[in-house]
Enzyme design. Structure first.
Site, PDB file in Angstrom:
ATOM      1  N   ASP A 264      -2.178   6.691  66.383  1.00  0.00           N
ATOM      2  CA  ASP A 264      -1.944   6.543  67.830  1.00  0.00           C
ATOM      3  C   ASP A 264      -2.818   5.457  68.428  1.00  0.00           C
ATOM      4  O   ASP A 264      -2.651   5.092  69.598  1.00  0.00           O
ATOM      5  CB  ASP A 264      -2.229   7.864  68.557  1.00  0.00           C
TER       6      ASP A 264
ATOM      7  N   ASP B 180       7.808  13.926  65.117  1.00  0.00           N
ATOM      8  CA  ASP B 180       6.376  14.105  65.381  1.00  0.00           C
ATOM      9  C   ASP B 180       5.897  15.500  64.959  1.00  0.00           C
ATOM     10  O   ASP B 180       6.716  16.410  64.717  1.00  0.00           O
ATOM     11  CB  ASP B 180       6.150  13.887  66.895  1.00  0.00           C
TER      12      ASP B 180
HETATM   13  C1  DGJ Z   1       1.909  11.701  69.406  1.00  0.00           C
HETATM   14  C2  DGJ Z   1       2.471  10.442  68.825  1.00  0.00           C
HETATM   15  O1  DGJ Z   1       1.685   9.967  67.799  1.00  0.00           O
HETATM   16  C3  DGJ Z   1       2.678   9.441  69.943  1.00  0.00           C
HETATM   17  O2  DGJ Z   1       3.110   8.214  69.412  1.00  0.00           O
HETATM   18  C4  DGJ Z   1       3.666  10.001  70.906  1.00  0.00           C
HETATM   19  O3  DGJ Z   1       4.926  10.136  70.277  1.00  0.00           O
HETATM   20  C5  DGJ Z   1       3.199  11.346  71.420  1.00  0.00           C
HETATM   21  N1  DGJ Z   1       2.837  12.230  70.359  1.00  0.00           N
HETATM   22  C6  DGJ Z   1       4.244  11.995  72.266  1.00  0.00           C
HETATM   23  O4  DGJ Z   1       3.879  13.235  72.688  1.00  0.00           O
END
Ligand code: DGJ
Length: 709
Positions: free
Chosen positions: A512, A446
């Site tokens: 997301d 991430d």
């Molecule tokens: C952002 C990501 O896009 C989510 O899927 C998740 O992993 C969160 N971060 C976790 O903090």
């Protein structure tokens, strides 16, 4: 190139590039686009002669043509390909070609500007999918520093390019398309976020007015790079129309000392009659890479929207059991497992399993997951550090900063300087240790903030470029040390989607937002660049966490199957029948993922903006699957015919409803005539006449399978 000619005709995969070397400087790019066939020397020369512009009143005596690196010294008055100087001197380069090597579809060109003390190497290639790729390397052959401001690649467009399509976006709504007419001037899309950004346009497209997915000549560029960049479309009064792409460099970021070089990221350029063809070339290019994931894309369960930071072993074990029951193949433990990470305010940087939450380490969970026959994956965010972490307290000098102050925080975090050898070494050691201790087959990598003020404490200079290079090295090093390791690129969802990162990773997290209605647009436009097999698409819970909307499982699943399927939902709460329904969707995906992940993605240009029709056609055109979604209520009732593109006109196909909508209006309507009887039609009839679309409630879909009869 014949030695009595100055014209070079490169061809591959349905694409031609014609270059004219007349004059000793950089070759003019006379054509990029449709294959011109096997041209004789005279025919190629005739194309060049036909393209030569006249001198006009008020203009320069030698009208400039667009070359592989347009320069002011050629009389070029558009944006040049190279900008830089030696403290103001050598500001206007004038290269002559010193050498070239070419094959049927590739070219290497060497050039020198002796006065400016610069040499340049251009590598140009057309691959078997017809995608043009180019890379430039600039070397300082002088005795003092050269300050590089900009080095970009330029490709010409046909005069018909009169409309621009690109995408904007934001967190939870990446890839919002925007179109406008391509007028004289420059339309430039920049990223200054240290990552491409949620608003990044993956492709900058320019085409004939009204071009769509099925038709209309369209060309596009992409920069395979995960840092700052610039894509532009420019039209001059001379009629020159072109696209440019390059890295966006901060002031002083690249200073070339004597003998030093700078290499641009690869610029990818594709074209097609419609966006389906344009993207199809890029998808084929990606799938032809030796590093492209070769195994069936496993159904994934990601714990994020199921448990967030609530890392309770029993709860996670229950989730693993439920996942295995419905057919999940990979279980990914998301954020919250490492020291001090009870929420998103602290812990980043301290990459040790948290003993308080995981007293026996990750093994009890991993053993259950692997015992159930699933792979285990782990979330990490290695480039980031919370100020509230042991790492930040111990090494504030490892944080990217402009000098004397820290940048504005984003999600309570700062960014590590991976170009700092000690910071790099620490992160490599931590990740390597985790991957060595546990059977982790997958990392979700991430990157949750935009970069600003990103300088190095070692040099005092901007360091985005060096950090992208270090990131790529780190990803490669981990993969080399742990063969078979797959990595997903995530950045607050889809804020780092580019072919640079995809050269080092195996999947992108698209957004997301997993609300299927939002996802239709997000996936459609992410798909301009990224094929279904590399695009993470998850089935969320009934109520979307990012929009609050409620949707049936069939909509959530039907939108996600055209991707790399996953689940992000607390499926321990499901009833028997809900689990069974989910398992049916997972089986559907498994039985057809070969088609989804090797076939051609097709979006149909349906005249009704209230519906969406997309699908995939196998490369032999014998099988296809389409998803028809009634996105919102149409003005038409019934909705009218659905046409299907991408099939073979001459072949005969059976069309059947594979999955019907579970709910729909039923009073006052007769059955859809073709839905309950075998229907055989030619590809031509399907493309030009189509079949009546079903009457559906808004936010419902059906799945239509088309197979060779
Ligand atoms: C952002 C990501 O896009 C989510 O899927 C998740 O992993 C969160 N971060 C976790 O903090």
């Amino acid at each position: 190139m014949h030695h009595d000619s100055t014209v070079l005709h490169l061809r591959n995969g349905g694409t031609s590039v014609i270059l004219d070397f007349d004059g000793g400087g950089f070759p003019a790019v006379v054509h990029w686009g449709e294959d011109q066939g096997d041209l004789s020397t005279d025919e190629a020369q005739a194309i060049v002669v036909a393209s030569l512009p006249q001198r006009v009143s008020g203009g320069l005596d030698e009208p400039a043509r667009l070359t592989v690196l347009p320069q002011e010294s050629e009389g070029w008055q558009g944006t040049p390909g190279l900008r830089g100087s030696r403290h103001g001197r050598s500001f206007s380069p004038n290269f002559c070609v010193t050498g070239m090597e070419s094959g049927p579809s590739e070219l290497v060109l060497l050039a020198i500007d002796a006065d400016a003390g610069l040499t340049l190497r251009l590598g140009l290639d057309i691959d078997s999918a017809g995608v043009l790729s180019q890379v430039l390397t600039l070397t300082n052959a002088g005795l003092d520093d050269y300050q590089l401001e900009d080095l970009c690649l330029t490709v010409p467009l046909p005069g018909t390019a009169a409309e621009i399509l690109d995408t904007s976006g934001r967190h939870l709504r990446e890839r919002t398309p925007q179109r406008h007419s391509f007028t004289i001037g420059r339309h430039e899309r920049e990223s200054r976020k240290g990552r491409p950004g949620a608003d990044a346009t993956l492709l900058l497209c320019a085409g004939a007015p009204g071009f769509g997915f099925e038709a209309g000549l369209v060309h596009a560029v992409h920069l395979a790079w995960s840092g700052n960049h610039r894509l532009a479309a420019e039209k001059l009064v001379t009629g020159s129309v072109f696209l440019q792409a390059g890295e966006l460099l901060a002031p002083g970021e690249i200073q070339l000392g004597p003998g030093q070089s700078y290499t641009t990221p690869t610029v990818i350029a594709s074209w097609g009659h419609g966006l389906n063809e344009l993207s199809g070339r890029i998808h084929s290019r990606l799938r032809a890479r030796p590093t492209h994931p070769a195994t069936p894309r496993p159904v994934t369960l990601n714990t994020w929207e199921a448990v967030y930071f609530d890392h309770d072993l029993d709860r996670l074990l229950g989730l693993a059991d439920a996942a295995a029951r419905v057919g999940v193949e990979r279980y990914v433990l998301d954020d919250g497992w490492f020291r001090g990470r009870r929420d998103d305010t602290s812990g980043l940087g301290d990459w040790y399993v948290d003993d308080d939450v995981w007293p026996d380490g990750l093994s009890p969970l991993i053993e259950r997951v692997t015992g159930l026959g699933m792979q285990f994956g782990l979330w990490v965010e290695p480039e980031m550090v919370n100020p509230d972490s042991e790492l930040a307290r111990a090494h504030p000098e490892w944080i990217l900063q402009p000098g004397g102050r820290f940048p504005v925080e984003g999600r309570q975090q700062q960014v590590l300087d991976l170009s700092h050898p000690d910071a790099y070494g620490y992160i490599l050691e931590r990740l390597d240790a985790l991957l060595s201790e546990y059977p982790i087959r997958y990392l979700k990598w991430d990157h949750n903030r935009d970069l600003v003020d990103a300088g190095s404490t070692r040099t005092g200079r901007a360091a985005v470029h060096e950090n992208v290079v270090a990131l790529y090295d780190l990803l490669d090093e981990l993969k080399a040390r742990h063969p078979g390791l797959e990595i997903e690129s995530c950045a607050s969802g889809g804020a780092r989607v580019d072919l640079g990162i995809l050269d080092h990773t195996d999947r992108i997290w698209t957004s997301d937002c997993i609300d299927p209605i939002e996802r239709l647009t997000i996936q459609k436009y992410t798909g301009l660049l990224v094929p279904y097999d590399l695009m993470g698409a998850h089935i969320g819970g009934p109520v979307s966490h990012s929009t609050g909307r409620r949707h049936d499982l069939s909509l959530r699943a039907g939108v996600a199957v055209l991707g790399h399927l996953g689940i992000e939902w607390d499926i321990t709460t499901l009833t028997e029948s809900e689990s069974a329904e989910l398992a049916v969707w997972i089986d559907l995906y498994k039985s057809r993922r070969h088609l989804f992940h090797t076939g051609t993605a097709v979006h149909v240009d349906h005249p009704d903006p209230a519906v969406d029709l997309r699908g995939v056609v196998s490369s032999d055109q014998r099988t296809a699957l389409f998803v028809f979604t009634q996105v919102r209520a149409s003005s038409f009732y019934p909705v009218g015919p659905l046409r299907f593109a991408g099939l073979d006109d001459e072949s005969r196909y059976q069309v059947r409803m594979l999955v019907e909508s579970s709910t729909g209006p039923d009073a006052g309507q007769s059955p859809l005539s073709w839905s309950h009887q075998p229907l055989t039609l030619t590809g031509r009839a399907l493309r030009t006449i189509g079949v009546q679309g079903p009457v559906l409630f808004p936010e419902h879909l059906v799945i239509i399978e088309i197979t060779s009869a």
